[in-house]
Design a protein around this motif. Sequence first.
Motif, short mmCIF file in Angstrom:
data_model
loop_
_atom_site.label_atom_id
_atom_site.label_comp_id
_atom_site.label_asym_id
_atom_site.label_seq_id
_atom_site.Cartn_x
_atom_site.Cartn_y
_atom_site.Cartn_z
N PRO A 149 -7.62 -3.15 -15.91
CA PRO A 149 -7.96 -4.44 -15.28
C PRO A 149 -7.64 -4.41 -13.78
O PRO A 149 -6.64 -3.84 -13.37
N GLU A 150 -8.51 -5.04 -13.01
CA GLU A 150 -8.34 -4.98 -11.55
C GLU A 150 -7.02 -5.60 -11.13
O GLU A 150 -6.16 -4.95 -10.58
N GLY A 151 -6.81 -6.86 -11.41
CA GLY A 151 -5.54 -7.51 -11.14
C GLY A 151 -4.89 -7.05 -9.84
O GLY A 151 -5.49 -7.08 -8.77
N SER A 152 -3.65 -6.60 -9.96
CA SER A 152 -2.91 -6.10 -8.80
C SER A 152 -2.89 -4.57 -8.76
O SER A 152 -2.08 -3.99 -8.05
N PHE A 153 -3.79 -3.94 -9.53
CA PHE A 153 -3.80 -2.48 -9.60
C PHE A 153 -4.01 -1.85 -8.22
O PHE A 153 -3.27 -0.96 -7.80
N ALA A 154 -5.03 -2.33 -7.50
CA ALA A 154 -5.36 -1.71 -6.20
C ALA A 154 -4.23 -1.87 -5.20
O ALA A 154 -3.84 -0.92 -4.52
N ALA A 155 -3.68 -3.09 -5.10
CA ALA A 155 -2.62 -3.33 -4.13
C ALA A 155 -1.37 -2.50 -4.45
O ALA A 155 -0.74 -1.94 -3.55
N THR A 156 -1.04 -2.40 -5.74
CA THR A 156 0.14 -1.61 -6.13
C THR A 156 -0.09 -0.13 -5.91
O THR A 156 0.78 0.58 -5.38
N TRP A 157 -1.26 0.35 -6.31
CA TRP A 157 -1.54 1.78 -6.18
C TRP A 157 -1.69 2.19 -4.73
O TRP A 157 -1.44 3.34 -4.37
N MET A 158 -2.08 1.25 -3.85
CA MET A 158 -2.17 1.56 -2.43
C MET A 158 -0.78 1.88 -1.87
O MET A 158 -0.65 2.76 -1.01
N VAL A 159 0.25 1.18 -2.34
CA VAL A 159 1.62 1.46 -1.89
C VAL A 159 2.01 2.87 -2.28
O VAL A 159 2.55 3.64 -1.47
N PHE A 160 1.74 3.26 -3.54
CA PHE A 160 1.99 4.63 -3.96
C PHE A 160 1.18 5.62 -3.14
O PHE A 160 1.66 6.71 -2.80
N GLY A 161 -0.07 5.24 -2.84
CA GLY A 161 -0.92 6.13 -2.06
C GLY A 161 -0.39 6.36 -0.66
O GLY A 161 -0.44 7.49 -0.16
N MET A 162 0.13 5.32 -0.03
CA MET A 162 0.68 5.48 1.32
C MET A 162 1.93 6.34 1.32
O MET A 162 2.09 7.22 2.17
N ILE A 163 2.80 6.12 0.35
CA ILE A 163 4.02 6.93 0.26
C ILE A 163 3.68 8.39 -0.04
O ILE A 163 4.16 9.32 0.62
N GLY A 164 2.81 8.60 -1.03
CA GLY A 164 2.40 9.96 -1.36
C GLY A 164 1.62 10.62 -0.25
O GLY A 164 1.78 11.82 0.02
N GLY A 165 0.75 9.85 0.43
CA GLY A 165 -0.01 10.39 1.55
C GLY A 165 0.89 10.83 2.69
O GLY A 165 0.67 11.88 3.30
#
Length: 446
Positions: A149-165
């Motif tokens: 479900p879309e929900g807060s998936f994108a916003a949460t995963w973006m935080v992981f993406g920035m840290i991992g990036g």
Amino acid sequence: MGAVLGLCSAAQLACCCGSAACSLCCSACPSCANSTSTRLMYTLMLLLTMVVACVTLAPGLHDQMKKVPFCANSTALVPSNFKVDCDQAVGYLAVYRICFATCLFFCLMALIMIGVRSSKDPRAGIQNGFWGIKYLVVIGGIIGAFFIPEGSFAATWMVFGMIGGFCFIVIQLILIIDFAHSWAERWVSNYEETQSKGWYSALLLAMLSCYALTLTGIVLLYIFYTKPDGCDLSKFFISFNLILVVIASAISILPSVQEHQPRSGLLQSAVVSLYVMYLTWSALANSAGECNASFTGDKQSSFDKQSSIGLVIWVFSVIYSSIRTASSCSKITMSEHILAKEGSGGEGGLIANEEGDGGEAGRDETKVFDNEGDDVAYSWTFFHVVFALATLYIMMTLTNWYNPSSQLSKENAASMWIKITSSWLCVGLYVWTLIAPAVLPDRDFS
């Protein structure tokens, strides 16, 4: 002929569905180390994932999806019970879901490979084989990710993406520094051995070209990302990084540095300076709109020039980490944890040593030989962690480090600070590679 085809089919079946190592990627080589074959296959998997993610960003794909009968916004006569929202299959959110599944796969592999010391471990088959099953797992994971479900998936995963990036940017700059040192050492060695003016001219031309591009980049950054009145933060970033690269270049030719590292010089500094200017450009591309030359007001702007260059650097880094064996500078840059150990698979890790293959007969029997019977050539767990971080980095690069919402904007203060901080780390790490032998004379950096 049938027997030959049967043997080939059996070999490829063992590669795809069994624990046998895959020799497809090294079929053109006389012989290939098992560690290299495996790393190239994982690299191929990551590159294919990147291609699929790029396809979802293709211009016009969103309009084409409207013609698919089972899409919710299609005009085709299909019962509503069988229709799905195809908007989730394209665009930035699709990239997030594809990279989410791929990242989880590499994280799972990292957990499975904890503590593996040699290819005699029962888990070695999982690392080096079962490629068909692995691809099916990744494909299944990607399909399943679209049901989240879309929900807060994108916003949460973006935080992981920035840290991992950010973490991968650090690893990437380690690889670039290792590449710069290896490049300079090879050419300086060739010049010292042959006393050829050609090698000396090549060194000089490469160094001057990198510095010329760096200087050009600085001038363009001042022109397009600053204004006479305002944009003080952008001016500070450009000026401060200019000072840092000048200091780093000066340190590289100090007598004390040359005494401990005779082959260190301005070529390495030029390569690092050019990369630092790219990171500065990439950071300013996410700055405020009034100081951002790339800001056009188009909320659905997709891939830009700095992201394209970042993609090329990413591909180079991933391939370099797969085929390159660790150099003598790895003890300083810590890349011995990323690259395979020297001598683990012959020159560059690609071609085997003829004396170690068991002769002509041994080379005829197999294209891939096991070079990790006594000890692994690289940390299998750390390798998968690096590829998981590489997946997060490519996710953020393909989405331009934007916020994946309906109101896309180039402005992203968090990504701007991540990139500018990484540029400072790059200079700091490079300076450390220069002064470490002088500061720690008791340690062996040879």
